[in-house]
Scaffold this active site. Structure first.
Site, PDB file in Angstrom:
ATOM      1  N   LYS A 107       0.851  -1.192   0.000  1.00  0.00           N
ATOM      2  CA  LYS A 107       0.000   0.000   0.000  1.00  0.00           C
ATOM      3  C   LYS A 107       0.880   1.233   0.000  1.00  0.00           C
ATOM      4  O   LYS A 107       2.013   1.190   0.501  1.00  0.00           O
ATOM      5  CB  LYS A 107      -0.874   0.024   1.262  1.00  0.00           C
ATOM      6  CG  LYS A 107      -2.098   0.894   1.130  1.00  0.00           C
ATOM      7  CD  LYS A 107      -3.192   0.160   0.371  1.00  0.00           C
ATOM      8  CE  LYS A 107      -4.501   0.863   0.350  1.00  0.00           C
ATOM      9  NZ  LYS A 107      -5.581  -0.069  -0.019  1.00  0.00           N
ATOM     10  N   GLY A 219     -20.781   6.470   3.105  1.00  0.00           N
ATOM     11  CA  GLY A 219     -19.728   6.868   2.158  1.00  0.00           C
ATOM     12  C   GLY A 219     -20.312   6.951   0.767  1.00  0.00           C
ATOM     13  O   GLY A 219     -20.978   6.016   0.319  1.00  0.00           O
ATOM     14  N   TYR A 220     -20.104   8.097   0.092  1.00  0.00           N
ATOM     15  CA  TYR A 220     -20.654   8.226  -1.260  1.00  0.00           C
ATOM     16  C   TYR A 220     -19.547   8.526  -2.266  1.00  0.00           C
ATOM     17  O   TYR A 220     -19.717   9.250  -3.228  1.00  0.00           O
ATOM     18  CB  TYR A 220     -21.770   9.275  -1.298  1.00  0.00           C
ATOM     19  CG  TYR A 220     -22.968   8.817  -2.102  1.00  0.00           C
ATOM     20  CD1 TYR A 220     -23.615   7.617  -1.817  1.00  0.00           C
ATOM     21  CD2 TYR A 220     -23.455   9.573  -3.168  1.00  0.00           C
ATOM     22  CE1 TYR A 220     -24.703   7.184  -2.557  1.00  0.00           C
ATOM     23  CE2 TYR A 220     -24.555   9.149  -3.912  1.00  0.00           C
ATOM     24  CZ  TYR A 220     -25.165   7.954  -3.593  1.00  0.00           C
ATOM     25  OH  TYR A 220     -26.258   7.518  -4.342  1.00  0.00           O
ATOM     26  N   GLY A 221     -18.366   7.965  -1.990  1.00  0.00           N
ATOM     27  CA  GLY A 221     -17.272   8.004  -2.961  1.00  0.00           C
ATOM     28  C   GLY A 221     -17.503   6.916  -3.990  1.00  0.00           C
ATOM     29  O   GLY A 221     -18.623   6.404  -4.120  1.00  0.00           O
ATOM     30  N   GLY A 224     -19.023   3.523  -2.431  1.00  0.00           N
ATOM     31  CA  GLY A 224     -20.357   3.639  -1.847  1.00  0.00           C
ATOM     32  C   GLY A 224     -21.415   3.970  -2.879  1.00  0.00           C
ATOM     33  O   GLY A 224     -22.471   3.327  -2.935  1.00  0.00           O
TER      34      GLY A 224
END
Ligand code: GLU
Length: 417
Positions: A107, A219-221, A224
């Site tokens: 990562k 979450g609306y990224g 989501g």
């Protein structure tokens, strides 16, 4: 968020210990897996648009590579720190093993506030970061991808910077690229589609019906919002969604596409017509069939786990549930599909993208999505069987499956010298 700070690396170590114990894994292998194999810390100097110079801390952590080259995204966020990146790298190792693709785990992250930076500042930071981690990455060494607040444009800059330094185009050095630069069909939605396949299986296992089943999404990224959209398309009822500013709730159902358009215009989902405004915490506690945490780590903790009323939790985010919360959810009989399984669709289509790049090939969307479906359902069923065999929750089962696969590869390769 919980009151006290929870270190994601402590969570990751705790999970490894649970799996090692369940597997009766030898001390030496457990010890090796506790530590990332390689860490690179960099200080990235950038000339800002106003002429000032700023230095951003960045990392690339490579956890383990017995099963193949390192793989994992790069995130830009003010919360990035070394322990978080170490945890996320370890989770990538398990994720690639559970879904059974030939990669290890890595990562990367840069501590910055992308919301306050211009596109050209982000471009300069990305290119400089790539030049500084250049010796560690490559199509057969370590392949980055998008994560929080990085996207296909960021991946294009990574591709270009790496290729400029190499002297020739190397599409396989990064995944999650734009389609016209060697990206794969289906990659944008892949994480969410994988989560949806998992929810469909869980719904069947619990004897519920998908049609009309209620869902709340935190979450609306990218993850989501696509999950809400795809679930809505196949008949689930989205009753609540949220973003970093807060959430909205309507038990009669919400149209995710209209909310997406609204958020793009207004900057948040809050205020969308016909909905009650809720906090992110309240959203996690609404009565629903499935809850999809698709935002940050440590959202479901010992402080609120007892209030969660969902029947199923499908973890679109990495590390949204702490081990103590996990115990509470298990005692409450909540069926939690863990992150390393539920959000593994993204890295799976990253793998498909990489295979296409290495072969200079391009697969259709139908082909990609069918392969993704086959992989997700197979992994889900394996984890489910493992949970029955070991009488554990799905998280422990997934970890046991992952750690056993990694340990087997490691032991067969042997420790050199
Ligand atoms: N960042 C994503 C994850 O956490 C995708 C990683 C990848 O595609 O390599 O799974």
């Amino acid at each position: 968020m919980g009151k006290k700070h929870i270190n994601p690396y402590d969570v990751a170590i705790k999970q490894l210990e649970i799996a090692s114990e369940a597997l009766n894994l030898d001390q030496g292998t457990t010890e090796i897996l506790r530590h990332p194999k390689r860490i690179l810390s960099v200080s990235i100097p950038i000339k800002m648009d106003n002429g000032d110079i700023k230095v951003y801390p960045g990392y690339r952590v490579q956890h383990h590579d017995s099963r193949g080259p390192y793989k994992g995204g790069i995130r830009y966020s003010p919360d990035v720190n070394l322990d978080e990146v170490k945890a996320l790298a370890m989770w990538m190792t398990w994720k690639c093993a559970v879904i059974d693709i030939p990669y290890g785990g890595a990562k990367g992250g840069v501590r910055c506030n992308p919301k306050e930076m211009s596109l050209s500042e982000l471009e300069r930071m990305t290119r400089r970061y790539v030049s500084m981690i250049f010796p560690l990455i490559g199509p057969l060494i370590d392949i980055p991808a998008p994560d929080m607040y990085t996207d296909s444009q960021t991946m294009a800059w990574i591709l270009d910077t790496y290729s400029q330094i190499r002297g020739y185009k190397v599409p396989g050095v990064v995944t999650g690229k734009p389609l016209h630069l060697g990206g794969s069909e289906g990659r944008e939605e892949a994480t969410s589609l994988g989560t949806v396949f998992c929810i469909n299986e869980a719904i069947k296992d619990l004897g519920l019906k998908a049609k009309g089943a209620t869902v709340a999404v935190q979450g609306y990224g990218k993850v989501g919002w696509n999950a809400a959209k795809l679930l809505h398309e196949i008949g689930y009822k989205i009753i609540g969604v949220s973003d970093s500013k807060g959430g909205i709730y309507n038990p009669n159902g919400i149209n995710p596409l209209k909310v997406y358009e609204y958020k793009n215009k207004m900057g948040s989902v809050i205020g969308y017509e016909g909905c009650k405004t809720v906090t992110n915490q309240e959203l996690l506690e609404v009565e629903c069939d499935a809850l999809v945490p698709a935002a940050l780590e440590n959202q479901i903790t010992e402080n609120n786990a007892d209030n969660v009323k969902a029947k199923i939790i499908a973890e679109g985010a990495n590390g949204p549930t702490t081990p103590k919360a996990d115990q509470i959810l298990t005692e409450k009989g909540i069926f939690t599909i863990p992150d390393i399984l539920a959000n593994s669709g993204g890295v799976t289509v990253s793998y498909f993208e990489w295979v296409q790049n290495l072969n200079r090939d391009h697969w259709t969307k139908e082909d990609v999505n069918q392969r993704l479906k086959d992989k997700m359902i197979k992994a889900y069923r394996e984890v489910y069987r493992m949970s029955k065999k070991h009488q554990t929750n799905l998280r422990t089962a997934a970890l046991v499956l992952a750690v056993s696969r990694v340990a087997e590869s490691f032991k067969t390769l042997g420790l050199w010298p």
